[in-house]
Design a protein around this motif. Sequence first.
Motif, PDB file in Angstrom:
ATOM      1  N   UNK A 195       5.870  -8.683 -12.107  1.00  0.00           N
ATOM      2  CA  UNK A 195       6.646  -9.506 -13.032  1.00  0.00           C
ATOM      3  C   UNK A 195       6.898 -10.913 -12.512  1.00  0.00           C
ATOM      4  N   UNK A 196       6.670 -11.160 -11.235  1.00  0.00           N
ATOM      5  CA  UNK A 196       6.775 -12.516 -10.704  1.00  0.00           C
ATOM      6  C   UNK A 196       5.466 -13.285 -10.829  1.00  0.00           C
ATOM      7  N   UNK A 197       4.442 -12.644 -11.393  1.00  0.00           N
ATOM      8  CA  UNK A 197       3.207 -13.368 -11.668  1.00  0.00           C
ATOM      9  C   UNK A 197       2.010 -12.929 -10.855  1.00  0.00           C
ATOM     10  N   UNK A 198       2.197 -12.144  -9.809  1.00  0.00           N
ATOM     11  CA  UNK A 198       1.070 -11.698  -8.993  1.00  0.00           C
ATOM     12  C   UNK A 198       0.634 -10.328  -9.509  1.00  0.00           C
ATOM     13  N   UNK A 199      -0.090 -10.355 -10.625  1.00  0.00           N
ATOM     14  CA  UNK A 199      -0.416  -9.123 -11.341  1.00  0.00           C
ATOM     15  C   UNK A 199      -1.425  -8.244 -10.609  1.00  0.00           C
ATOM     16  N   UNK A 200      -2.370  -8.840  -9.928  1.00  0.00           N
ATOM     17  CA  UNK A 200      -3.396  -8.006  -9.290  1.00  0.00           C
ATOM     18  C   UNK A 200      -2.830  -7.221  -8.101  1.00  0.00           C
ATOM     19  N   UNK A 201      -2.152  -7.895  -7.185  1.00  0.00           N
ATOM     20  CA  UNK A 201      -1.586  -7.179  -6.037  1.00  0.00           C
ATOM     21  C   UNK A 201      -0.471  -6.233  -6.471  1.00  0.00           C
ATOM     22  N   UNK A 202       0.315  -6.654  -7.455  1.00  0.00           N
ATOM     23  CA  UNK A 202       1.376  -5.775  -7.959  1.00  0.00           C
ATOM     24  C   UNK A 202       0.814  -4.518  -8.599  1.00  0.00           C
ATOM     25  N   UNK A 203      -0.237  -4.665  -9.390  1.00  0.00           N
ATOM     26  CA  UNK A 203      -0.863  -3.506 -10.036  1.00  0.00           C
ATOM     27  C   UNK A 203      -1.490  -2.558  -9.036  1.00  0.00           C
ATOM     28  N   UNK A 204      -2.195  -3.111  -8.061  1.00  0.00           N
ATOM     29  CA  UNK A 204      -2.811  -2.258  -7.034  1.00  0.00           C
ATOM     30  C   UNK A 204      -1.758  -1.544  -6.194  1.00  0.00           C
ATOM     31  N   UNK A 205      -0.694  -2.233  -5.850  1.00  0.00           N
ATOM     32  CA  UNK A 205       0.332  -1.564  -5.032  1.00  0.00           C
ATOM     33  C   UNK A 205       1.056  -0.485  -5.829  1.00  0.00           C
ATOM     34  N   UNK A 206       1.261  -0.705  -7.134  1.00  0.00           N
ATOM     35  CA  UNK A 206       1.854   0.364  -7.951  1.00  0.00           C
ATOM     36  C   UNK A 206       0.922   1.566  -8.038  1.00  0.00           C
ATOM     37  N   UNK A 207      -0.369   1.311  -8.204  1.00  0.00           N
ATOM     38  CA  UNK A 207      -1.336   2.412  -8.301  1.00  0.00           C
ATOM     39  C   UNK A 207      -1.409   3.194  -6.994  1.00  0.00           C
ATOM     40  N   UNK A 208      -1.486   2.490  -5.877  1.00  0.00           N
ATOM     41  CA  UNK A 208      -1.562   3.173  -4.575  1.00  0.00           C
ATOM     42  C   UNK A 208      -0.267   3.926  -4.293  1.00  0.00           C
ATOM     43  N   UNK A 209       0.877   3.328  -4.610  1.00  0.00           N
ATOM     44  CA  UNK A 209       2.161   4.007  -4.411  1.00  0.00           C
ATOM     45  C   UNK A 209       2.281   5.255  -5.263  1.00  0.00           C
ATOM     46  N   UNK A 210       1.827   5.171  -6.520  1.00  0.00           N
ATOM     47  CA  UNK A 210       1.875   6.358  -7.383  1.00  0.00           C
ATOM     48  C   UNK A 210       0.935   7.449  -6.896  1.00  0.00           C
ATOM     49  N   UNK A 211      -0.249   7.091  -6.429  1.00  0.00           N
ATOM     50  CA  UNK A 211      -1.177   8.085  -5.871  1.00  0.00           C
ATOM     51  C   UNK A 211      -0.544   8.757  -4.656  1.00  0.00           C
ATOM     52  N   UNK A 212       0.124   7.968  -3.839  1.00  0.00           N
ATOM     53  CA  UNK A 212       0.772   8.520  -2.648  1.00  0.00           C
ATOM     54  C   UNK A 212       1.891   9.493  -3.027  1.00  0.00           C
ATOM     55  N   UNK A 250       5.466 -11.334  -2.112  1.00  0.00           N
ATOM     56  CA  UNK A 250       5.941 -10.074  -2.681  1.00  0.00           C
ATOM     57  C   UNK A 250       4.784  -9.116  -2.919  1.00  0.00           C
ATOM     58  N   UNK A 251       3.679  -9.621  -3.411  1.00  0.00           N
ATOM     59  CA  UNK A 251       2.511  -8.782  -3.662  1.00  0.00           C
ATOM     60  C   UNK A 251       1.936  -8.190  -2.395  1.00  0.00           C
ATOM     61  N   UNK A 252       1.818  -9.020  -1.358  1.00  0.00           N
ATOM     62  CA  UNK A 252       1.251  -8.513  -0.099  1.00  0.00           C
ATOM     63  C   UNK A 252       2.187  -7.515   0.571  1.00  0.00           C
ATOM     64  N   UNK A 253       3.487  -7.763   0.515  1.00  0.00           N
ATOM     65  CA  UNK A 253       4.439  -6.792   1.083  1.00  0.00           C
ATOM     66  C   UNK A 253       4.338  -5.464   0.330  1.00  0.00           C
ATOM     67  N   UNK A 254       4.226  -5.521  -0.986  1.00  0.00           N
ATOM     68  CA  UNK A 254       4.123  -4.306  -1.795  1.00  0.00           C
ATOM     69  C   UNK A 254       2.858  -3.533  -1.461  1.00  0.00           C
ATOM     70  N   UNK A 255       1.729  -4.215  -1.309  1.00  0.00           N
ATOM     71  CA  UNK A 255       0.475  -3.510  -1.021  1.00  0.00           C
ATOM     72  C   UNK A 255       0.487  -2.916   0.387  1.00  0.00           C
TER      73      UNK A 255
END
Length: 127
Positions: free
Chosen positions: A98-115, A66-71
């Motif tokens: 929320x599934x536990x992969x906090x680093x990839x989830x956080x980075x993908x949220x940040x990159x998505x918000x910047x976009x 899930x984290x890698x797909x999000x990033x």
Amino acid sequence: MNGSKSKRSKKHGHHDKASFVVVSPTNSTNAPFHTIMDEEYAAELADPNSQVSHTSNNAGAIDRTWGWIAIIVSVISLFFSPAILGSAGVILGLIAFFRGNRSLGGWSMAIGLVSVFSYLFIVPYYA
């Protein structure tokens, strides 16, 4: 008489030297003393608050997926359709977070918000 005493003690299983066997509730088999100490020492060092996880090893791989797909979606959103893919990257990042992969989830949220914010606020000035 001394000779008969020694014969009698050997006959009943007594030895000339005294031997000690530690008998305790944990030592019902009359194991050597160092074995008892090892067991007790190990039991005292165990963390009583530790919990055993009953999840399979496959669950961790799914959470990382899930984290890698999000990033990947968030990075693609920087170049193509930032409003749609950026929002999808943020949502997938929340799922991964929320599934536990906090680093990839956080980075993908940040990159998505910047976009998304770059599409909404910066691009209209240059278009």
